[in-house]
Design a protein around this motif. Structure first.
Motif, PDB file in Angstrom:
ATOM      1  N   UNK A   1       0.870  -1.172   0.000  1.00 16.28           N
ATOM      2  CA  UNK A   1       0.000   0.000   0.000  1.00 16.28           C
ATOM      3  C   UNK A   1       0.910   1.225   0.000  1.00 16.28           C
ATOM      4  N   UNK A   2       0.980   1.899  -1.154  1.00 12.66           N
ATOM      5  CA  UNK A   2       1.848   3.057  -1.332  1.00 12.66           C
ATOM      6  C   UNK A   2       3.279   2.706  -0.904  1.00 12.66           C
ATOM      7  N   UNK A   3       3.865   3.431   0.069  1.00  8.95           N
ATOM      8  CA  UNK A   3       5.260   3.215   0.413  1.00  8.95           C
ATOM      9  C   UNK A   3       5.502   2.223   1.523  1.00  8.95           C
ATOM     10  N   UNK A   4       4.539   1.336   1.802  1.00 11.44           N
ATOM     11  CA  UNK A   4       4.724   0.327   2.848  1.00 11.44           C
ATOM     12  C   UNK A   4       4.098  -0.988   2.405  1.00 11.44           C
ATOM     13  N   UNK A   5       4.530  -2.057   3.028  1.00 12.53           N
ATOM     14  CA  UNK A   5       3.985  -3.360   2.666  1.00 12.53           C
ATOM     15  C   UNK A   5       4.065  -4.305   3.851  1.00 12.53           C
ATOM     16  N   UNK A   6       3.297  -5.385   3.750  1.00 11.92           N
ATOM     17  CA  UNK A   6       3.307  -6.471   4.724  1.00 11.92           C
ATOM     18  C   UNK A   6       3.632  -7.755   3.976  1.00 11.92           C
ATOM     19  N   UNK A   7       4.572  -8.537   4.528  1.00 15.56           N
ATOM     20  CA  UNK A   7       4.907  -9.856   3.971  1.00 15.56           C
ATOM     21  C   UNK A   7       4.740 -10.897   5.067  1.00 15.56           C
ATOM     22  N   UNK A   8       4.095 -11.998   4.741  1.00 14.06           N
ATOM     23  CA  UNK A   8       3.865 -13.059   5.724  1.00 14.06           C
ATOM     24  C   UNK A   8       4.343 -14.382   5.141  1.00 14.06           C
ATOM     25  N   UNK A   9       5.111 -15.136   5.942  1.00 10.28           N
ATOM     26  CA  UNK A   9       5.588 -16.459   5.536  1.00 10.28           C
ATOM     27  C   UNK A   9       4.984 -17.509   6.448  1.00 10.28           C
ATOM     28  N   UNK A  10       4.351 -18.505   5.838  1.00  8.92           N
ATOM     29  CA  UNK A  10       3.776 -19.633   6.557  1.00  8.92           C
ATOM     30  C   UNK A  10       4.672 -20.840   6.289  1.00  8.92           C
ATOM     31  N   UNK A  11       5.279 -21.395   7.329  1.00 15.78           N
ATOM     32  CA  UNK A  11       6.256 -22.478   7.176  1.00 15.78           C
ATOM     33  C   UNK A  11       5.649 -23.775   7.705  1.00 15.78           C
ATOM     34  N   UNK A  12       5.409 -24.718   6.794  1.00 13.53           N
ATOM     35  CA  UNK A  12       4.822 -26.016   7.158  1.00 13.53           C
ATOM     36  C   UNK A  12       5.896 -27.092   7.142  1.00 13.53           C
ATOM     37  N   UNK A  13       5.821 -28.008   8.104  1.00 16.41           N
ATOM     38  CA  UNK A  13       6.755 -29.134   8.201  1.00 16.41           C
ATOM     39  C   UNK A  13       5.970 -30.435   8.222  1.00 16.41           C
ATOM     40  N   UNK A  14       6.615 -31.506   7.774  1.00 16.40           N
ATOM     41  CA  UNK A  14       5.961 -32.810   7.756  1.00 16.40           C
ATOM     42  C   UNK A  14       5.641 -33.258   9.174  1.00 16.40           C
ATOM     43  N   UNK A  15       4.433 -33.799   9.352  1.00 19.44           N
ATOM     44  CA  UNK A  15       3.996 -34.290  10.657  1.00 19.44           C
ATOM     45  C   UNK A  15       3.589 -35.750  10.512  1.00 19.44           C
ATOM     46  N   UNK A  16       2.955 -36.283  11.545  1.00 14.36           N
ATOM     47  CA  UNK A  16       2.567 -37.695  11.537  1.00 14.36           C
ATOM     48  C   UNK A  16       1.501 -37.964  10.485  1.00 14.36           C
ATOM     49  N   UNK A  17       1.495 -39.187   9.974  1.00 12.67           N
ATOM     50  CA  UNK A  17       0.483 -39.689   9.046  1.00 12.67           C
ATOM     51  C   UNK A  17       0.368 -38.845   7.776  1.00 12.67           C
ATOM     52  N   UNK A  18       1.488 -38.266   7.341  1.00 12.72           N
ATOM     53  CA  UNK A  18       1.498 -37.534   6.081  1.00 12.72           C
ATOM     54  C   UNK A  18       0.943 -36.131   6.140  1.00 12.72           C
TER      55      UNK A  18
END
Length: 418
Positions: A276-293
């Motif tokens: 938005x104009x001269x600013x921004x938001x960045x979001x990272x969602x980090x998923x890892x392998x868990x049980x049963x796929x």
């Protein structure tokens, strides 16, 4: 024209029987063409138009003559970025330009004396721009199915080229700010509580390079989540996990492996960003392998950044951190959200995401951000939790109207009511 009470825009990159299409329910204010001041028609008996003098690409040099078919650079006031264009018509001291790679509806008249137009040097004019025009297809000797497949491939290529140009326009420049990492806490099997870590420096940059490449440079607090890469039209292929619409984008990467599909441990990273104009938001969602796929969300990183040297505050947090936390999604996507979490962050930010999900389950991750006079919601939707993006949808609504006009208000008969 927009309603006097509300600006509402939604766009999505969708896959329909193997063909990419951009679905627009209303124009995107950040990219919508300004109304062209069309000059009257020129009679066929009129003499050929004379070249028009415009600014030289060399500072301090004399103006350069340009005519029909010549390449120029034009500054778009909406995005504050320069676009490659060609001169379609001249009349007196005015030029009608066509933005390369864009629909004719974007054609625009400029005064030759305007500081928003200049000539292109000979070497640059000889090179192809990344907003290149649609190429002619060689169809001779092809059967019907081959022709159909060739047209599909061309549409995908044009769509990818358009997305690269849109991304470069929206994210160009150097950015600095801060990043906060959130990690889950609580007993296994229960919906986790998300705990914020310290605020650490964050930075990034986008620059257009030669041969139509765009350099994306990321400097997060933890290098394991660096998404730096060189972007080309091929990067926005439907299988690669990158998409852009308006001033929003999304990337896919494996945590710990820049640009790869997944890390060695099967991890998967989604990044969503909105400017938005001269600013921004960045979001990272980090998923890892868990049980049963299943895949389990192990970390969320929220970066608030401002454009260096711009009006966003340079080294500040980027987003309006004096705002209260976000208030939820403006337009929640439908579906089962049993394993979903909502995270309300300072600066008017709301995140909604699955805390865990099977690889073959459909779902979404969403970022809702109030910034300036606007409210944005960016949704990355998927048929299964993988690199490929199902659709990327951006909703824009004026901040003052978000509480008054619900999503789809035009369809519900509320438009125009007091």
């Amino acid at each position: 024209f927009y309603s006097p009470m509300v600006i509402l825009a939604t766009a999505a990159l969708v896959v329909v029987q193997g063909v990419a299409a951009l679905r627009l329910r209303a124009p995107l204010p950040a990219l919508a063409p300004r109304t062209a001041l069309r000059a009257g028609a020129v009679s066929l008996s009129d003499p050929p138009p004379e070249p028009v003098l415009v600014s030289s690409p060399t500072p301090g040099a004399e103006p350069v003559p340009v005519g029909e078919g010549d390449a120029v650079l034009c500054k778009d006031q909406a995005s504050q970025a320069w676009w490659r264009a060609t001169v379609r018509q001249t009349r007196g001291d005015q030029l009608l330009v066509h933005y390369m790679g864009c629909d004719d509806a974007w054609d625009e008249w400029f005064d030759a004396s305007s500081p928003d137009i200049c000539a292109v040097d000979a070497q640059e004019a000889a090179r192809g721009a990344f907003q290149s025009e649609e190429a002619e297809l060689e169809l001779e000797g092809m059967g019907d199915e081959e022709i159909l497949e060739a047209y599909r491939a061309q549409k995908w290529a044009n769509n990818a080229r358009w997305q690269l140009a849109t991304f470069a326009q929206a994210q160009l420049g150097e950015w600095k700010g801060s990043c906060v990492a959130y990690e889950p806490s609580g007993p296994p099997g229960e919906v986790p509580k998300w705990v914020a870590g310290p605020s650490l420096p964050s930075a990034g940059a986008v620059a257009v390079e030669r041969d139509g490449e765009v350099a994306w440079r990321d400097a997060p607090p933890d290098k394991a989540y660096d998404t730096s890469r060189t972007l080309t039209p091929a990067s926005f292929d439907r299988q690669r996990g990158c998409a852009c619409v308006g001033n929003g984008y999304s990337f896919t990467a494996g945590s710990g492996e820049q640009g790869e599909d997944a890390g060695a441990d099967g991890a998967l990273l989604f990044e969503l960003g909105v400017r938005e104009e001269g600013r921004r938001v960045r979001v990272k969602f980090v998923y890892a392998a868990a049980a049963e796929g299943d895949l389990s969300l192990e970390r969320v990183l929220v970066a608030r950044e401002a454009e260096s040297g711009g009006g966003g505050g340079g080294g500040g947090g980027g987003a309006e951190e004096d705002l209260p936390p976000g208030s939820g999604l403006y337009d929640p996507p439908p579906g089962d959200r049993t394993r979903y979490c909502s995270l309300y962050c300072d600066g008017g930010i709301t995140l909604v995401f699955p805390a865990s999900l099977g690889r073959d389950e459909p779902g979404f991750v969403s970022v809702d951000w109030t910034a300036g006079g606007m409210r944005y919601q960016l949704d990355r939707k998927f048929a299964r939790l993988e690199r490929r993006v199902g659709s990327l949808e951006l909703t824009e609504v004026r901040r003052e109207d978000a509480a008054v006009y619900p999503p789809g208000f035009k369809d519900s008969g509320q438009a125009g009511q007091d």
